[in-house]
Design an enzyme around this catalytic site. Structure first.
Site, PDB file in Angstrom:
ATOM      1  N   ARG A 231      -6.171  -0.233 -13.688  1.00  0.00           N
ATOM      2  CA  ARG A 231      -5.624  -0.103 -12.343  1.00  0.00           C
ATOM      3  C   ARG A 231      -5.678   1.374 -11.955  1.00  0.00           C
ATOM      4  NH1 ARG A 231      -6.203  -4.784 -11.911  1.00  0.00           N
ATOM      5  NH2 ARG A 231      -4.703  -6.418 -11.261  1.00  0.00           N
ATOM      6  N   GLU A 259      -6.258   3.108  -3.197  1.00  0.00           N
ATOM      7  CA  GLU A 259      -7.284   2.072  -3.165  1.00  0.00           C
ATOM      8  C   GLU A 259      -7.011   1.124  -1.999  1.00  0.00           C
ATOM      9  OE1 GLU A 259      -8.380  -1.640  -5.940  1.00  0.00           O
ATOM     10  OE2 GLU A 259      -8.534   0.279  -7.001  1.00  0.00           O
ATOM     11  N   HIS A 278     -13.736  -1.704  -7.166  1.00  0.00           N
ATOM     12  CA  HIS A 278     -12.857  -2.701  -7.791  1.00  0.00           C
ATOM     13  C   HIS A 278     -13.532  -4.069  -7.849  1.00  0.00           C
ATOM     14  CE1 HIS A 278      -8.376  -3.907  -8.547  1.00  0.00           C
ATOM     15  NE2 HIS A 278      -9.217  -4.514  -9.373  1.00  0.00           N
TER      16      HIS A 278
END
Length: 315
Positions: A231, A259, A278
């Site tokens: 993450r 993000e 991602h």
């Protein structure tokens, strides 16, 4: 034994999932503005995939009969904020195993692309430049995997074919594994200086938020490669930028903080960094594995058996 009944909310059409028990009413919802039905009778909620926390959590407060929340991600940080609206005894389950193959493939892709200089070669192709030279191999490298759950183990399984000099495993606490010892997070200060490649595959928790900060990065050897498929907030972006801009470290990031990475952010143009948006779990491997997990979980739930991958139970 009482058979479970009620509504089940799914992000996929029920007729596309083999093996679903016929004791439930299935409602398809993948985050659309309109709910497919009254949320009140829902007993099993499979959350939409790759939707915002706001979307994912929206129906929870209207689900008084809910007994299971099943995410389709390994991490559950995006749903924790909505659990306070639920009655005690609701189980939160993650998708452990669903993303192992896909995320491990991307981790290896990021390592190999970075070591072999593929980003520069692609830019060279765009400019019709022949960028020959001598590039690094993964063979003989020392690799440190930080976060040795199912994804970390899948990464190691794939590394084994590449003749790495050494693979070292780190998890929250020390234990043994099929491939050798797993060290605790507390051992990182002595392990980091020997690693050529550090792969982050740990969940985001209070203990791992900002784990790869100035101290962590400062202990990595000159020229080492940091790969993040965990993450974004596991890495302190400001500290990483300082190391990248100095030229001391390299990075390959599938996740960032913030993000999505906004236009104009300095990380986009930092030297020695490869960024993917991602997509670690977003491949053709996801859907069949997700559907098998859903069918398996609902079969167990319908039969009154314990479900898998329970992360926590609301109090």
């Amino acid at each position: 034994m009482t058979t479970a009944t009620g509504d089940v909310w799914l992000p996929f059409p029920a007729d596309e999932i083999d093996g679903l028990p016929d004791t439930f009413r299935y409602r398809q919802w993948d985050g659309e503005d309109e709910f497919p039905a009254d949320p009140a009778p829902c007993v099993f909620y499979v959350t939409p995939y790759m939707k915002s926390s706001e979307v994912t959590l929206r129906p929870l407060a209207a689900m008084p009969a809910l007994r299971i929340v099943q995410t389709l991600t390994a991490g559950v940080d995006h749903v924790l904020g909505g659990l306070g609206a639920l009655r005690p005894g609701v189980r939160l389950c993650n998708a452990r195993g669903v993303h192992d193959a896909s995320t491990a493939e991307l981790a290896l892709t990021l390592v190999l692309a970075s070591l072999r200089g593929l980003p520069g070669m692609v830019r060279g192709q765009d400019r019709e430049e022949w960028r020959g030279g001598f590039y690094e191999a993964l063979a003989d490298k020392s690799v440190l995997i930080v976060g040795y759950g199912s994804v970390g183990a899948a990464v190691e399984d794939r590394l084994l074919a590449f003749e790495c000099g050494r693979i070292t495993r780190v998890a929250r606490s020390a234990r043994d594994s099929a491939h050798g010892p797993v060290y605790a997070l507390a051992d990182l200060p002595r392990l980091l200086p020997d690693a050529d490649v550090v792969i982050l595959s740990t969940p985001l928790t209070d203990a791992t938020r900002g784990l790869a900060g100035a101290g962590f990065l400062g202990r990595m050897k000159d020229g080492a490669l940091l790969v993040n498929v965990a993450r974004g907030p596991v890495v302190d972006t400001k500290s990483l930028l300082a190391e990248l801009e100095s030229g001391r470290l390299r990075a390959a990031l599938d996740v960032t903080d913030p993000e999505p990475l906004p236009a104009g952010h300095p990380l986009w143009h930092a030297p020695n960094v490869l960024i993917t948006p991602h997509v670690g779990g977003s491949s053709t491997a996801f859907e069949p594995r997700a559907k098998r997990l859903i069918a398996r979980q609902l079969t167990r739930f319908a039969a009154g058996e314990p479900v898998e991958n329970t992360v926590l139970v609301t109090e």
